[in-house]
Design an enzyme around this catalytic site. Structure first.
Site, short mmCIF file in Angstrom:
data_model
loop_
_atom_site.label_atom_id
_atom_site.label_comp_id
_atom_site.label_asym_id
_atom_site.label_seq_id
_atom_site.Cartn_x
_atom_site.Cartn_y
_atom_site.Cartn_z
N ASP A 124 30.16 -3.61 -6.66
CA ASP A 124 30.69 -4.14 -5.40
C ASP A 124 32.20 -4.26 -5.53
O ASP A 124 32.72 -4.52 -6.62
CB ASP A 124 30.08 -5.52 -5.11
N ASP A 142 26.26 -1.09 1.10
CA ASP A 142 25.86 -2.33 1.77
C ASP A 142 26.30 -2.33 3.23
O ASP A 142 25.56 -2.79 4.11
CB ASP A 142 26.48 -3.54 1.07
#
Length: 163
Positions: A124, A142
């Site tokens: 991330d 995401d």
């Protein structure tokens, strides 16, 4: 979104779009892995940072601290979800909004599955914050999953309204 044509996109076109999402996701993660050490934070604006975080769990770090079984669980779940989505795209590819939603979710899910298979965690790097509040870090995959989920809700609301 693409221009509307008279011919409905086929499965191959939806899979190509999903592949482009996967490529964008993996490319950005490779850049982050090459330029950042784990935990690095680089402010971009007053509300947006680039970071490097490793998520061993699911959305919003759910099960992040589990003992390691979650890697295989989420990897298997992603593969099964991808198979179901491809089956649904094959059957409903002519329903544009629904197919866009499924395609975004497919590309995002497989982008994160690749991370779990290669690294054991999801990379991330996007961090949004305001007033001392920090949204959990996320990535391109995401984002695609989230937009796809919103499109699924909109598609269902349209279907209910028409029905």
């Amino acid at each position: 979104m693409p221009k509307h044509s008279s011919a409905a996109p086929g499965l191959a076109q939806w899979l190509l779009i999903a592949a482009l999402i996967i490529l964008a996701d993996q490319f950005t993660k490779i850049l982050v892995l090459g330029a950042f050490q784990l935990g690095d934070v680089r402010p971009v604006t007053g509300f947006f940072n680039l970071v490097r975080a490793h998520n061993y769990g699911a959305a919003f770090s759910f099960l992040h601290g589990a003992s390691g079984w979650q890697r295989w669980f989420f990897l298997a779940l992603g593969v099964v979800a991808a198979a179901v989505i491809v089956w649904m795209l094959r059957r409903h590819g002519q329903q544009r909004l629904f197919a866009w939603a499924l395609t975004l979710i497919l590309g995002g899910a497989l982008g994160n599955v690749i991370d779990r298979a290669i690294h054991g965690y999801v990379v991330d790097f996007i961090q949004v914050h305001a007033g001392g509040w920090y949204f959990p870090a996320f990535n391109v995959a995401d984002s695609a999953i989230t937009v796809g989920a919103v499109l699924l809700i909109l598609d269902e609301l349209r279907r209910v309204r028409r029905g």
